[in-house]
Motif scaffolding. Sequence first.
Motif, mmCIF file in Angstrom:
data_model
loop_
_atom_site.group_PDB
_atom_site.id
_atom_site.type_symbol
_atom_site.label_atom_id
_atom_site.label_comp_id
_atom_site.label_asym_id
_atom_site.label_seq_id
_atom_site.Cartn_x
_atom_site.Cartn_y
_atom_site.Cartn_z
ATOM 1 N N HIS A 269 0.819 -1.216 0.000
ATOM 2 C CA HIS A 269 0.000 0.000 0.000
ATOM 3 C C HIS A 269 0.854 1.269 0.000
ATOM 4 N N CYS A 270 2.126 1.128 -0.378
ATOM 5 C CA CYS A 270 3.038 2.272 -0.512
ATOM 6 C C CYS A 270 3.210 3.026 0.811
ATOM 7 N N GLY A 271 3.187 2.307 1.914
ATOM 8 C CA GLY A 271 3.423 2.920 3.215
ATOM 9 C C GLY A 271 4.876 2.760 3.631
ATOM 10 N N ILE A 272 5.341 3.660 4.476
ATOM 11 C CA ILE A 272 6.711 3.612 4.989
ATOM 12 C C ILE A 272 6.643 3.442 6.504
ATOM 13 N N GLN A 273 7.275 2.386 7.025
ATOM 14 C CA GLN A 273 7.300 2.188 8.467
ATOM 15 C C GLN A 273 8.314 3.143 9.085
ATOM 16 N N VAL A 274 7.837 3.980 9.992
ATOM 17 C CA VAL A 274 8.707 4.951 10.649
ATOM 18 C C VAL A 274 9.424 4.309 11.824
ATOM 19 N N ARG A 275 8.661 3.564 12.620
ATOM 20 C CA ARG A 275 9.284 2.897 13.759
ATOM 21 C C ARG A 275 8.391 1.762 14.253
ATOM 22 N N SER A 276 9.031 0.789 14.913
ATOM 23 C CA SER A 276 8.317 -0.298 15.573
ATOM 24 C C SER A 276 8.301 -0.010 17.065
ATOM 25 N N MET A 277 7.155 -0.343 17.711
ATOM 26 C CA MET A 277 7.031 -0.026 19.127
ATOM 27 C C MET A 277 6.773 -1.274 19.955
ATOM 28 N N GLY A 278 7.439 -2.360 19.604
ATOM 29 C CA GLY A 278 7.309 -3.598 20.359
ATOM 30 C C GLY A 278 6.069 -4.375 20.007
ATOM 31 N N ASP A 279 4.902 -3.815 20.288
ATOM 32 C CA ASP A 279 3.651 -4.502 19.985
ATOM 33 C C ASP A 279 2.813 -3.716 18.974
ATOM 34 N N GLY A 280 3.429 -2.859 18.211
ATOM 35 C CA GLY A 280 2.722 -2.089 17.199
ATOM 36 C C GLY A 280 3.689 -1.345 16.316
ATOM 37 N N LEU A 281 3.172 -0.406 15.513
ATOM 38 C CA LEU A 281 4.032 0.329 14.594
ATOM 39 C C LEU A 281 3.436 1.690 14.268
ATOM 40 N N LEU A 282 4.277 2.560 13.738
ATOM 41 C CA LEU A 282 3.876 3.839 13.152
ATOM 42 C C LEU A 282 4.309 3.827 11.708
ATOM 43 N N ALA A 283 3.380 4.114 10.799
ATOM 44 C CA ALA A 283 3.684 4.166 9.367
ATOM 45 C C ALA A 283 3.151 5.459 8.792
ATOM 46 N N VAL A 284 3.747 5.928 7.709
ATOM 47 C CA VAL A 284 3.349 7.174 7.057
ATOM 48 C C VAL A 284 2.973 6.877 5.617
ATOM 49 N N PHE A 285 1.932 7.562 5.136
ATOM 50 C CA PHE A 285 1.406 7.368 3.782
ATOM 51 C C PHE A 285 1.206 8.729 3.121
ATOM 52 N N GLU A 286 1.203 8.716 1.787
ATOM 53 C CA GLU A 286 0.912 9.945 1.047
ATOM 54 C C GLU A 286 -0.577 10.273 1.054
ATOM 55 N N SER A 287 -1.432 9.238 1.115
ATOM 56 C CA SER A 287 -2.873 9.497 1.059
ATOM 57 C C SER A 287 -3.594 8.735 2.160
ATOM 58 N N PRO A 288 -4.675 9.305 2.717
ATOM 59 C CA PRO A 288 -5.433 8.599 3.753
ATOM 60 C C PRO A 288 -6.143 7.366 3.217
ATOM 61 N N ALA A 289 -6.543 7.369 1.930
ATOM 62 C CA ALA A 289 -7.206 6.194 1.362
ATOM 63 C C ALA A 289 -6.285 4.986 1.405
ATOM 64 N N ALA A 290 -4.990 5.198 1.078
ATOM 65 C CA ALA A 290 -4.031 4.097 1.121
ATOM 66 C C ALA A 290 -3.820 3.613 2.554
ATOM 67 N N ALA A 291 -3.797 4.539 3.509
ATOM 68 C CA ALA A 291 -3.627 4.154 4.907
ATOM 69 C C ALA A 291 -4.813 3.327 5.396
ATOM 70 N N ILE A 292 -6.022 3.715 5.008
ATOM 71 C CA ILE A 292 -7.219 2.970 5.415
ATOM 72 C C ILE A 292 -7.202 1.570 4.812
ATOM 73 N N SER A 293 -6.881 1.491 3.521
ATOM 74 C CA SER A 293 -6.816 0.191 2.859
ATOM 75 C C SER A 293 -5.793 -0.713 3.537
ATOM 76 N N CYS A 294 -4.641 -0.136 3.897
ATOM 77 C CA CYS A 294 -3.602 -0.911 4.573
ATOM 78 C C CYS A 294 -4.079 -1.384 5.942
ATOM 79 N N ALA A 295 -4.750 -0.513 6.687
ATOM 80 C CA ALA A 295 -5.241 -0.879 8.015
ATOM 81 C C ALA A 295 -6.225 -2.043 7.929
ATOM 82 N N LEU A 296 -7.130 -1.998 6.959
ATOM 83 C CA LEU A 296 -8.103 -3.081 6.804
ATOM 84 C C LEU A 296 -7.416 -4.403 6.479
ATOM 85 N N SER A 297 -6.419 -4.355 5.589
ATOM 86 C CA SER A 297 -5.712 -5.590 5.246
ATOM 87 C C SER A 297 -4.893 -6.111 6.426
ATOM 88 N N LEU A 298 -4.346 -5.204 7.239
ATOM 89 C CA LEU A 298 -3.594 -5.619 8.430
ATOM 90 C C LEU A 298 -4.521 -6.278 9.456
#
Length: 558
Positions: A269-298
């Motif tokens: 989904h063209c996301g970039i992982q910024v950091r891992s936080m042990g039991d989760g993550l922070l990722a950055v996307f160019e568009s919110p639609a791509a972030a939502i699609s990625c979240a649903l697939s995750l």
Amino acid sequence: MPEDSNMFLDEGDFWTIRYASKSFRLKSSKGLQYIATLLRHPGQEVHVLELVGAAGGAASPRGTGRTGADVRSLDSEGLRVGGLGDAGDMLDAKAKAAYRRRLTELQEDLSEAEAFNDSERAARAYEEIDALEQQLSAAFGLGGRARKTGSAAERARVNVRNTIASAMKAIAVHGPELAEHLKKSIRTGTFCWYAGDGVKWVLEQLDGAAAAAIARAPFGSGDDERLVATFLFTDIVDSTKRAAAGGDRAWRKAMDRHDAVASEHLAAHCGIQVRSMGDGLLAVFESPAAAISCALSLHEAMDGLGLPIRAGIHTGECSRRAEDFSGIGVNIAARIMAEAEGGETLVSSTVTEIVAGSGIEFRDHGFHTLRGVPGSWRLFAVAGTTTASSKRSKRPTHHPLSLMVVDDHPMWRQTLRTVLESSGVGIVVAEASDGEEVVELALSARPEAVIMDMNLLTISGVEATRRLLDVMPETKVLMLSSSDERQDVVEAVKAGASGYLLKTAEPDEVADAVQRIRGGELVFPPALAKVVLDEFRRIGRTDAPRATKSAAKKKQRA
């Protein structure tokens, strides 16, 4: 373009505005168009009739006389040019009835907004009621006698003044510094002007080369910069209990699987992982639609691993230093995630406004106080996610697909993008204009399905499909063509295409075909189904789906 450039860009349904390094978006309005026209001509007087004409796309240079298009544009604003003296009552019976109906609607809207504690909606209703009352007071004199209409210029002057004032109020909500600057610099009247004070503005869209350069480096390359991006936070539900129950060794293995799966879905989904936080993550996307699609697939993938997650998404300003992102936009996304239940993706109202019309549905989650963030925030749950407190909500059978469109006509690529994303079937993560680009772009974007034009400039869609499936055999390919020749269909089947549609197909047929090939079906028009089955028999394959066989039988009976 420098990140600190002042911008006032018309992007269709929205305007992108930046001033004093603060960026925001507003829904399109006539007032914003008037302001943009004045910004384009700093220090120059613009007659109100020209201003109205320019906003309608029909302005003529001063002193050249008005064209028929000019008059039609002014007519659309209710500002008819011509004739001397007054033109009768300012409001005729039809207009008065329309005003009464609209005021009644606004009063009802205001009551409902106040009942739901929707401050933004209530403010909009108050604003329009105030504007209508001003217009009505101008239309009636002492004793309720109707005033007579003045010249077109006079009506335009009042129209422009009120419309610009309304636009400035909307700007002030997100950019008070800009609103103050415009209030001091813009003067309205029969002639309007913008003083400018030496402020430079970017008022036009980037050309193709500049846009392509930004696309290749979506988050810039400076050591320390400000930008707007979309942030996704995820967190494994009850991670501490799960780790204690399974032991350290089992938990490390589970987290290794989590990280590997997350990396795969972010790349898709063209996301970039910024950091891992042990039991989760922070990722950055160019568009919110791509972030939502990625979240649903995750959600779907992590449920399969027995590691249910919750997620939060926000689009806002941030600072980037090297590969790290920080700032209020990042903090808000983290706080939104903290409000989510297991299996739930919550987003800010900013996200819902940006993706309006994309086919993504939301459920109102009410107002929340986010720790450390001022004010009350209205959040929305992405429709279809499940929560611990709402067992009745159902997750959709499939998450939106990541898609790639291949066609040598930009207009047709844009049409396909609109059809696919507005239907909710998927998000277009990559586009190619030439068959030679397909494999490289697909390996980078990792689309689940590709919509391929049959006739490309260098190599054919058939050859591009063959090359693609050699390196990414799991990818589904839907071929679009203007030809219904038997040989073309046979070649597409041989190359491994999962579907073949004519370009005369209806938009919903294309979206439905993409959804069906994902499920393993072969999708062909009934008129071509027998050709497909014959080819399967000839090459010795026996796995033609029942849907295709059924279509062939219908064709034979017909």
